[in-house]
Structure formats: structure tokens, C-alpha cells
Write a protein that holds these residues in place. Structure first.
Motif, PDB file in Angstrom:
ATOM      1  N   ASP A  49       0.887  -1.162   0.000  1.00 25.11           N
ATOM      2  CA  ASP A  49       0.000   0.000   0.000  1.00 25.11           C
ATOM      3  C   ASP A  49       0.924   1.210   0.000  1.00 25.11           C
ATOM      4  O   ASP A  49       1.658   1.429   0.962  1.00 25.11           O
ATOM      5  CB  ASP A  49      -0.880  -0.024   1.243  1.00 25.11           C
ATOM      6  CG  ASP A  49      -1.903   1.098   1.262  1.00 25.11           C
ATOM      7  OD1 ASP A  49      -1.617   2.183   0.691  1.00 25.11           O
ATOM      8  OD2 ASP A  49      -2.967   0.906   1.851  1.00 25.11           O
ATOM      9  N   GLU A  50       0.921   1.966  -1.081  1.00 22.48           N
ATOM     10  CA  GLU A  50       1.843   3.092  -1.199  1.00 22.48           C
ATOM     11  C   GLU A  50       1.613   4.176  -0.159  1.00 22.48           C
ATOM     12  O   GLU A  50       2.515   4.935   0.154  1.00 22.48           O
ATOM     13  CB  GLU A  50       1.790   3.670  -2.609  1.00 22.48           C
ATOM     14  CG  GLU A  50       2.334   2.695  -3.639  1.00 22.48           C
ATOM     15  CD  GLU A  50       2.289   3.238  -5.055  1.00 22.48           C
ATOM     16  OE1 GLU A  50       1.518   4.186  -5.322  1.00 22.48           O
ATOM     17  OE2 GLU A  50       3.016   2.702  -5.891  1.00 22.48           O
ATOM     18  N   SER A  51       0.409   4.241   0.410  1.00 26.20           N
ATOM     19  CA  SER A  51       0.125   5.278   1.411  1.00 26.20           C
ATOM     20  C   SER A  51       0.451   4.820   2.835  1.00 26.20           C
ATOM     21  O   SER A  51       0.503   5.641   3.743  1.00 26.20           O
ATOM     22  CB  SER A  51      -1.345   5.701   1.328  1.00 26.20           C
ATOM     23  OG  SER A  51      -2.185   4.619   1.694  1.00 26.20           O
ATOM     24  N   ASP A  52       0.672   3.517   3.045  1.00 28.80           N
ATOM     25  CA  ASP A  52       0.983   3.001   4.380  1.00 28.80           C
ATOM     26  C   ASP A  52       1.975   1.848   4.247  1.00 28.80           C
ATOM     27  O   ASP A  52       1.603   0.735   3.887  1.00 28.80           O
ATOM     28  CB  ASP A  52      -0.292   2.520   5.079  1.00 28.80           C
ATOM     29  CG  ASP A  52      -0.050   2.089   6.513  1.00 28.80           C
ATOM     30  OD1 ASP A  52       1.128   1.950   6.920  1.00 28.80           O
ATOM     31  OD2 ASP A  52      -1.030   1.888   7.235  1.00 28.80           O
ATOM     32  N   PRO A  53       3.255   2.101   4.550  1.00 31.82           N
ATOM     33  CA  PRO A  53       4.286   1.083   4.358  1.00 31.82           C
ATOM     34  C   PRO A  53       4.137  -0.152   5.250  1.00 31.82           C
ATOM     35  O   PRO A  53       4.771  -1.167   4.992  1.00 31.82           O
ATOM     36  CB  PRO A  53       5.588   1.823   4.665  1.00 31.82           C
ATOM     37  CG  PRO A  53       5.182   2.972   5.519  1.00 31.82           C
ATOM     38  CD  PRO A  53       3.797   3.343   5.089  1.00 31.82           C
ATOM     39  N   ASP A  54       3.319  -0.074   6.282  1.00 30.40           N
ATOM     40  CA  ASP A  54       3.112  -1.224   7.161  1.00 30.40           C
ATOM     41  C   ASP A  54       2.015  -2.155   6.650  1.00 30.40           C
ATOM     42  O   ASP A  54       1.716  -3.157   7.274  1.00 30.40           O
ATOM     43  CB  ASP A  54       2.776  -0.771   8.588  1.00 30.40           C
ATOM     44  CG  ASP A  54       3.998  -0.196   9.295  1.00 30.40           C
ATOM     45  OD1 ASP A  54       5.132  -0.510   8.867  1.00 30.40           O
ATOM     46  OD2 ASP A  54       3.817   0.566  10.256  1.00 30.40           O
ATOM     47  N   VAL A  55       1.403  -1.810   5.522  1.00 27.76           N
ATOM     48  CA  VAL A  55       0.335  -2.639   4.965  1.00 27.76           C
ATOM     49  C   VAL A  55       0.777  -3.205   3.620  1.00 27.76           C
ATOM     50  O   VAL A  55       1.218  -2.471   2.743  1.00 27.76           O
ATOM     51  CB  VAL A  55      -0.978  -1.835   4.785  1.00 27.76           C
ATOM     52  CG1 VAL A  55      -2.046  -2.687   4.136  1.00 27.76           C
ATOM     53  CG2 VAL A  55      -1.463  -1.312   6.133  1.00 27.76           C
ATOM     54  N   MET A  56       0.651  -4.521   3.504  1.00 23.28           N
ATOM     55  CA  MET A  56       0.940  -5.193   2.237  1.00 23.28           C
ATOM     56  C   MET A  56      -0.277  -6.017   1.853  1.00 23.28           C
ATOM     57  O   MET A  56      -1.180  -6.222   2.668  1.00 23.28           O
ATOM     58  CB  MET A  56       2.165  -6.097   2.358  1.00 23.28           C
ATOM     59  CG  MET A  56       3.467  -5.345   2.569  1.00 23.28           C
ATOM     60  SD  MET A  56       4.895  -6.438   2.648  1.00 23.28           S
ATOM     61  CE  MET A  56       5.040  -6.921   0.935  1.00 23.28           C
ATOM     62  N   TYR A  57      -0.267  -6.490   0.619  1.00 21.56           N
ATOM     63  CA  TYR A  57      -1.336  -7.356   0.136  1.00 21.56           C
ATOM     64  C   TYR A  57      -0.718  -8.636  -0.412  1.00 21.56           C
ATOM     65  O   TYR A  57       0.369  -8.611  -0.999  1.00 21.56           O
ATOM     66  CB  TYR A  57      -2.165  -6.650  -0.941  1.00 21.56           C
ATOM     67  CG  TYR A  57      -2.918  -5.476  -0.371  1.00 21.56           C
ATOM     68  CD1 TYR A  57      -4.188  -5.644   0.169  1.00 21.56           C
ATOM     69  CD2 TYR A  57      -2.342  -4.221  -0.321  1.00 21.56           C
ATOM     70  CE1 TYR A  57      -4.868  -4.580   0.738  1.00 21.56           C
ATOM     71  CE2 TYR A  57      -3.012  -3.148   0.242  1.00 21.56           C
ATOM     72  CZ  TYR A  57      -4.274  -3.339   0.771  1.00 21.56           C
ATOM     73  OH  TYR A  57      -4.942  -2.285   1.344  1.00 21.56           O
ATOM     74  N   LEU A  58      -1.410  -9.726  -0.212  1.00 19.00           N
ATOM     75  CA  LEU A  58      -0.980 -11.041  -0.660  1.00 19.00           C
ATOM     76  C   LEU A  58      -2.098 -11.606  -1.522  1.00 19.00           C
ATOM     77  O   LEU A  58      -3.260 -11.564  -1.121  1.00 19.00           O
ATOM     78  CB  LEU A  58      -0.729 -11.913   0.577  1.00 19.00           C
ATOM     79  CG  LEU A  58      -0.309 -13.351   0.417  1.00 19.00           C
ATOM     80  CD1 LEU A  58       0.558 -13.742   1.615  1.00 19.00           C
ATOM     81  CD2 LEU A  58      -1.490 -14.280   0.331  1.00 19.00           C
ATOM     82  N   VAL A  59      -1.745 -12.085  -2.717  1.00 15.63           N
ATOM     83  CA  VAL A  59      -2.734 -12.655  -3.625  1.00 15.63           C
ATOM     84  C   VAL A  59      -2.311 -14.087  -3.940  1.00 15.63           C
ATOM     85  O   VAL A  59      -1.209 -14.321  -4.452  1.00 15.63           O
ATOM     86  CB  VAL A  59      -2.847 -11.853  -4.942  1.00 15.63           C
ATOM     87  CG1 VAL A  59      -3.933 -12.438  -5.835  1.00 15.63           C
ATOM     88  CG2 VAL A  59      -3.112 -10.375  -4.653  1.00 15.63           C
TER      89      VAL A  59
END
Length: 132
Positions: A49-59
Motif C-alpha cells: 500500500d503506497e500510502s501506508d508502508p506497514d500494509v501489504m497485500y498477498l494474492v
């Protein structure tokens, strides 16, 4: 009478999480591997998430993708070979315990082409083993 939707405890009882190992590999707990239906034929894309570096996504993908990591297995343990990725992102996995809690985001499945999960980062200093 009001329409009531009940939430199944079975669906929400297992805490899904992944941990960055000291080697930089992303390891899956048994419960998480089962829920994500992982196998050595599974592929996983990771995004931030470009606006929050502590959030990622997994697909989770069921077929190969040039931008996805192939799931690996050692014994009963599933992991992703993510060392170079986490080093490039500046994650201090050698000195910190870094865990991501997974939250299912079904509404993004079609758009992103697989089973989508949001990864929320938690980290703490590693506990050092005491020498006698």
C-alpha cells in the motif's frame, strides 16, 4: 422480524498470520497454509500500500505468474523465498520479529485475479537466548 446474519465462529477462530524468518523467507503457520490451500503448485503475489508502508497485500494464485513467488515446501512447512524483497524494503528481520496478520478481502479477488488478503505488520525486538 429483523433479518439477522450470524457469523460462524469456525470462519473466524483461526488467526491467520505469516512471519518473516531470520533468513528472510516468509513462513506460513499450519492454519494459514490450510486456509490459503497452499501447495508447491501455488503462486503468491505480494504488493504494498503506497500510502501506508506497514500494509501489504498477498494474492494467492493457482497458476504461474511472472510477478509471483512460487510457494516452496520444506517438510510440512510452506514458505516463500522473499529474502531479497525484504532486504530491499529495509526490513530488519535479523534483529526483529516481523509478523503479518492476514485479513481476507474477497471484494478484490476478481480485480486482482486470486484470493486476496491484507497483511497488517507487527514487529518487536527478537528475544535473545540466554547463555548459561
Amino acid at each position: 422480524m429483523a433479518e439477522i446474519k450470524f457469523y460462524s465462529a469456525k470462519q473466524y477462530s483461526a488467526k491467520l498470520k505469516v512471519t518473516i524468518q531470520a533468513t528472510g523467507k516468509l513462513g506460513f503457520t499450519d492454519d494459514t497454509a490450510k486456509e490459503l490451500e497452499l501447495s508447491t503448485q501455488t503462486y503468491i503475489k505480494l504488493g504494498a500500500d503506497e500510502s501506508d508502508p506497514d500494509v501489504m497485500y498477498l494474492v494467492v494464485l493457482q497458476e504461474a505468474d511472472d510477478d509471483a513467488f512460487k510457494v516452496c515446501k520444506a517438510g510440512d512447512y510452506y514458505y516463500l523465498p522473499t529474502t531479497v524483497l525484504f532486504l530491499s524494503l529495509g526490513y530488519d528481520f535479523r534483529n526483529k520479529t516481523i509478523i503479518f496478520d492476514l485479513t481476507r478481502l474477497r471484494e478484490l479477488d476478481e480485480e486482482l485475479g486470486g484470493k486476496v488478503y491484507k497483511l497488517n505488520k507487527r514487529e518487536s525486538d527478537k528475544k535473545r537466548k540466554k547463555m548459561n
